[in-house]
Design a protein around this motif. Structure first.
Motif, mmCIF file in Angstrom:
data_model
loop_
_atom_site.group_PDB
_atom_site.id
_atom_site.type_symbol
_atom_site.label_atom_id
_atom_site.label_comp_id
_atom_site.label_asym_id
_atom_site.label_seq_id
_atom_site.Cartn_x
_atom_site.Cartn_y
_atom_site.Cartn_z
ATOM 1 N N GLN A 64 35.277 27.433 -93.360
ATOM 2 C CA GLN A 64 34.174 26.505 -93.153
ATOM 3 C C GLN A 64 33.538 26.080 -94.464
ATOM 4 O OE1 GLN A 64 31.405 27.953 -90.224
ATOM 5 N NE2 GLN A 64 33.028 28.568 -88.834
ATOM 6 N N ALA A 65 34.173 26.454 -95.566
ATOM 7 C CA ALA A 65 33.689 26.098 -96.894
ATOM 8 C C ALA A 65 34.875 26.148 -97.846
ATOM 9 C CB ALA A 65 32.608 27.080 -97.343
ATOM 10 N N PRO A 66 34.762 25.535 -99.026
ATOM 11 C CA PRO A 66 35.865 25.591 -99.984
ATOM 12 C C PRO A 66 36.275 27.028 -100.339
ATOM 13 C CG PRO A 66 34.297 23.919 -100.651
ATOM 14 C CD PRO A 66 33.676 24.667 -99.496
ATOM 15 N N VAL A 67 35.300 27.919 -100.405
ATOM 16 C CA VAL A 67 35.558 29.341 -100.575
ATOM 17 C C VAL A 67 35.093 30.009 -99.285
ATOM 18 C CG1 VAL A 67 34.921 31.439 -101.842
ATOM 19 C CG2 VAL A 67 35.237 29.284 -103.082
ATOM 20 N N HIS A 68 35.991 30.679 -98.588
ATOM 21 C CA HIS A 68 35.616 31.371 -97.346
ATOM 22 C C HIS A 68 36.585 32.527 -97.137
ATOM 23 C CE1 HIS A 68 34.469 31.099 -92.781
ATOM 24 N NE2 HIS A 68 34.372 32.338 -93.265
ATOM 25 N N PHE A 69 36.078 33.712 -97.351
ATOM 26 C CA PHE A 69 36.869 34.912 -97.129
ATOM 27 C C PHE A 69 36.000 35.940 -96.424
ATOM 28 C CE2 PHE A 69 35.009 35.312 -101.332
ATOM 29 C CZ PHE A 69 34.517 36.614 -101.360
ATOM 30 N N MET A 70 36.648 36.998 -95.965
ATOM 31 C CA MET A 70 35.936 38.075 -95.283
ATOM 32 C C MET A 70 36.207 39.384 -95.986
ATOM 33 S SD MET A 70 36.558 37.055 -91.337
ATOM 34 C CE MET A 70 38.209 36.467 -91.599
ATOM 35 N N ILE A 71 35.209 40.238 -95.981
ATOM 36 C CA ILE A 71 35.363 41.601 -96.475
ATOM 37 C C ILE A 71 35.206 42.517 -95.274
ATOM 38 C CG2 ILE A 71 34.528 43.387 -98.050
ATOM 39 C CD1 ILE A 71 33.197 41.135 -99.696
ATOM 40 N N ILE A 72 36.177 43.414 -95.089
ATOM 41 C CA ILE A 72 36.130 44.336 -93.959
ATOM 42 C C ILE A 72 36.345 45.763 -94.448
ATOM 43 C CG2 ILE A 72 36.989 42.581 -92.363
ATOM 44 C CD1 ILE A 72 39.686 44.064 -92.337
ATOM 45 N N PRO A 73 35.767 46.726 -93.745
ATOM 46 C CA PRO A 73 36.123 48.112 -94.035
ATOM 47 C C PRO A 73 37.496 48.388 -93.430
ATOM 48 C CG PRO A 73 34.573 48.052 -92.212
ATOM 49 C CD PRO A 73 34.744 46.628 -92.694
ATOM 50 N N LYS A 74 38.279 49.221 -94.095
ATOM 51 C CA LYS A 74 39.564 49.618 -93.508
ATOM 52 C C LYS A 74 39.329 50.508 -92.289
ATOM 53 C CE LYS A 74 42.540 49.132 -97.504
ATOM 54 N NZ LYS A 74 43.470 49.815 -98.433
ATOM 55 N N GLN A 75 38.257 51.247 -92.310
ATOM 56 C CA GLN A 75 37.869 52.066 -91.162
ATOM 57 C C GLN A 75 37.416 51.128 -90.047
ATOM 58 O OE1 GLN A 75 34.412 54.443 -91.979
ATOM 59 N NE2 GLN A 75 34.370 55.346 -89.952
#
Length: 115
Positions: A37-48
């Protein structure tokens, strides 16, 4: 480490589903959103596997702190040099679609959809 075999994000962490990786360490995984939804769009998730922010407890505080301190570093590296937005959708009324805690990081040159 907790893992849900039916969770799409757990499958991404396990390498069962491909993703465009931004970052990985022993606790966290970051990848580009498939519907940016933006030129930069990423997610950070815990592996847990933690289903949502609503299920986070005091024991998750260090992990949540790591996510939020990693966000600016990765945002800059991905090109969001003039600010960024972080979003954590929680539960059905909060718009959560995947029940694995994730922090959206969005930025880049405006205008872009805010919503």
């Amino acid at each position: 480490m907790s893992h849900d075999p039916n969770c799409i994000f757990c499958k991404i962490v396990a390498g069962e589903i491909p993703s465009r990786k931004v970052y990985e360490d022993e606790e966290l995984y970051a990848f580009h959103d498939i519907r940016p939804q933006a030129p930069v769009h990423f997610m950070i998730i815990p592996k847990q596997h933690v289903a949502s922010l609503d299920e986070a407890t005091a024991e998750h505080a260090p992990l949540l702190g790591r996510i939020l301190t990693l966000a600016p570093q990765l945002a800059r590296e991905q090109g969001a040099t003039n600010g960024f937005r972080t979003v954590i959708n929680t539960g059905p009324d909060g718009g959560q679609e995947v029940y694995h805690l994730h922090v959206h990081v969005m930025g880049g040159p405006r205008p872009w959809k805010v919503g």
